[in-house]
Design an enzyme around this catalytic site. Structure first.
Site, PDB file in Angstrom:
ATOM      1  N   GLU A  86       0.831  -1.205   0.000  1.00  0.00           N
ATOM      2  CA  GLU A  86       0.000   0.000   0.000  1.00  0.00           C
ATOM      3  C   GLU A  86       0.866   1.257   0.000  1.00  0.00           C
ATOM      4  OE1 GLU A  86      -2.988  -0.120  -0.604  1.00  0.00           O
ATOM      5  OE2 GLU A  86      -3.615  -2.159  -0.082  1.00  0.00           O
ATOM      6  N   ARG A  96     -18.363  -0.311   4.849  1.00  0.00           N
ATOM      7  CA  ARG A  96     -19.449  -0.962   4.094  1.00  0.00           C
ATOM      8  C   ARG A  96     -20.126  -2.007   4.987  1.00  0.00           C
ATOM      9  NH1 ARG A  96     -19.712  -5.453   1.303  1.00  0.00           N
ATOM     10  NH2 ARG A  96     -17.506  -5.900   1.651  1.00  0.00           N
ATOM     11  N   CYS A 149      -8.372  -1.705   7.928  1.00  0.00           N
ATOM     12  CA  CYS A 149      -6.965  -1.742   7.516  1.00  0.00           C
ATOM     13  C   CYS A 149      -6.449  -0.337   7.230  1.00  0.00           C
ATOM     14  CB  CYS A 149      -6.775  -2.651   6.295  1.00  0.00           C
ATOM     15  SG  CYS A 149      -6.929  -4.401   6.720  1.00  0.00           S
ATOM     16  N   HIS A 174      -1.533  -5.560   2.059  1.00  0.00           N
ATOM     17  CA  HIS A 174      -2.713  -6.412   1.961  1.00  0.00           C
ATOM     18  C   HIS A 174      -2.326  -7.728   1.285  1.00  0.00           C
ATOM     19  CE1 HIS A 174      -6.019  -3.243   2.604  1.00  0.00           C
ATOM     20  NE2 HIS A 174      -6.404  -4.289   3.307  1.00  0.00           N
TER      21      HIS A 174
HETATM   22  N1  PCA Z   1      -8.794  -6.750   6.288  1.00  0.00           N
HETATM   23  C1  PCA Z   1      -9.732  -5.660   6.511  1.00  0.00           C
HETATM   24  C2  PCA Z   1      -9.699  -5.404   7.989  1.00  0.00           C
HETATM   25  C3  PCA Z   1      -9.007  -6.565   8.599  1.00  0.00           C
HETATM   26  C4  PCA Z   1      -8.395  -7.304   7.465  1.00  0.00           C
HETATM   27  O1  PCA Z   1      -7.648  -8.280   7.564  1.00  0.00           O
HETATM   28  C5  PCA Z   1      -9.433  -4.440   5.650  1.00  0.00           C
HETATM   29  O2  PCA Z   1      -8.856  -4.591   4.562  1.00  0.00           O
HETATM   30  O3  PCA Z   1      -9.789  -3.330   6.031  1.00  0.00           O
END
Ligand code: PCA
Length: 222
Positions: A86, A96, A149, A174
Site C-alpha cells: 500500500e 461498508r 486496515c 494487503h
Molecule cells: N482486512 C480488513 C480489515 C481486517 C483485514 O484483515 C481491511 O482490509 O480493512
C-alpha cells in the site's frame, strides 16, 4: 545478550477474522514469524482486533512497549490476486460492513484535524522488486480502502509522525485470501500461507536493508 543490548525489534501485525470468515490469512502468516530473527532484529507478532478505535489503541500500546525500528501491518484483501504494497493511507473511515464490535462509521476522520493522507515510509518499490525476484506475485496498490486496515495504516503513520523519528519506518501490506477461503468464494484468487511467510521475510529483509527506495515504475492508469 540482555534485552537491553538488543537492537530495536520489528513489529509485525495481523488481524483477527472478520466478515464471517473462519480465519484471517494475515494472522496465520504473521504468527509464524513471532520470535524469529530477521536482519539481526527480533520479530514480534501481534494480532489486532477488527474494530475501529480498539485496533489503533492496541497498536499504540505495542509501539510504546516495544519501540520498534520497523512496523509492518498486514491485512486480508479478499479478491486481490497479489501481495499489495500500500502506498497511501487516507483520513477516512467509511465502513461498508460493521466491524467486529458492531461499529459502522461513515465518512468520519481516523484522526480529527489530521492531514488528508500519509504515504507509507516503507521502500515499497524495492520490496515489490524483491518479491518478484523471489517468485511471489506483488503489486503497488494506490488505495488501502476505507475500512479497518486503512484505519490502522493511517493511525500508524500518524503515530510515527507524532513520534518524530524518521528512522522508524512503517506501512501496510494487503494479502489475498488463503486457498481454504478461496475454496468458499468461487473464482477468487488465493495465496498459501507458506508463500505469505516467505514474502514477509523478504519484505522485512528488504525494508531493513534499503534506506532509500528504488526508482521503479509502480503506478496505474485507473
Ligand atoms: N482486512 C480488513 C480489515 C481486517 C483485514 O484483515 C481491511 O482490509 O480493512
Amino acid at each position: 545478550m540482555s534485552r537491553r543490548d538488543e537492537p530495536a525489534p520489528v513489529l509485525l501485525t495481523g488481524f483477527a477474522p472478520f466478515g464471517g470468515e473462519a480465519g484471517n490469512p494475515s494472522w496465520d502468516a504473521v504468527r509464524r514469524l513471532d520470535g524469529e530473527r530477521i536482519g539481526g532484529r527480533r520479530v514480534v507478532a501481534d494480532c489486532l482486533p477488527v474494530a475501529f478505535g480498539a485496533s489503533l489503541r492496541q497498536l499504540r500500546e505495542r509501539l510504546d512497549a516495544l519501540a520498534p525500528a520497523l512496523v509492518l501491518c498486514i491485512g486480508q484483501a479478499g479478491g486481490r490476486a497479489q501481495l499489495s504494497l500500500e502506498r497511501v493511507a487516507i483520513n477516512v473511515d467509511d465502513a461498508r460492513i460493521a466491524d467486529n464490535l458492531g461499529a459502522r462509521p461513515i465518512d468520519e476522520p481516523v484522526v480529527a484535524g489530521g492531514p488528508a493522507a500519509y504515504f507509507s515510509s516503507l521502500p515499497i518499490k524495492a520490496m515489490r522488486a524483491a518479491l518478484i525476484e523471489a517468485g511471489l506475485p506483488a503489486e503497488i496498490s494506490q488505495t488501502a480502502g476505507t475500512y479497518v486496515c486503512n484505519h490502522v495504516f493511517y493511525g500508524l503513520m500518524h503515530e510515527l509522525h507524532l513520534r518524530g523519528d524518521a528512522r522508524v519506518r512503517g506501512g501496510f501490506i494487503h494479502i489475498p485470501y488463503s486457498p481454504a477461503q478461496a475454496a468458499r468464494h468461487a473464482g477468487a484468487p488465493s495465496l498459501d500461507t507458506d508463500s505469505v511467510v516467505r514474502a514477509l521475510r523478504a519484505m522485512i529483509e528488504t525494508a531493513l536493508a534499503t534506506p532509500l527506495d528504488h526508482r521503479l515504475a509502480g503506478g496505474a492508469e485507473h
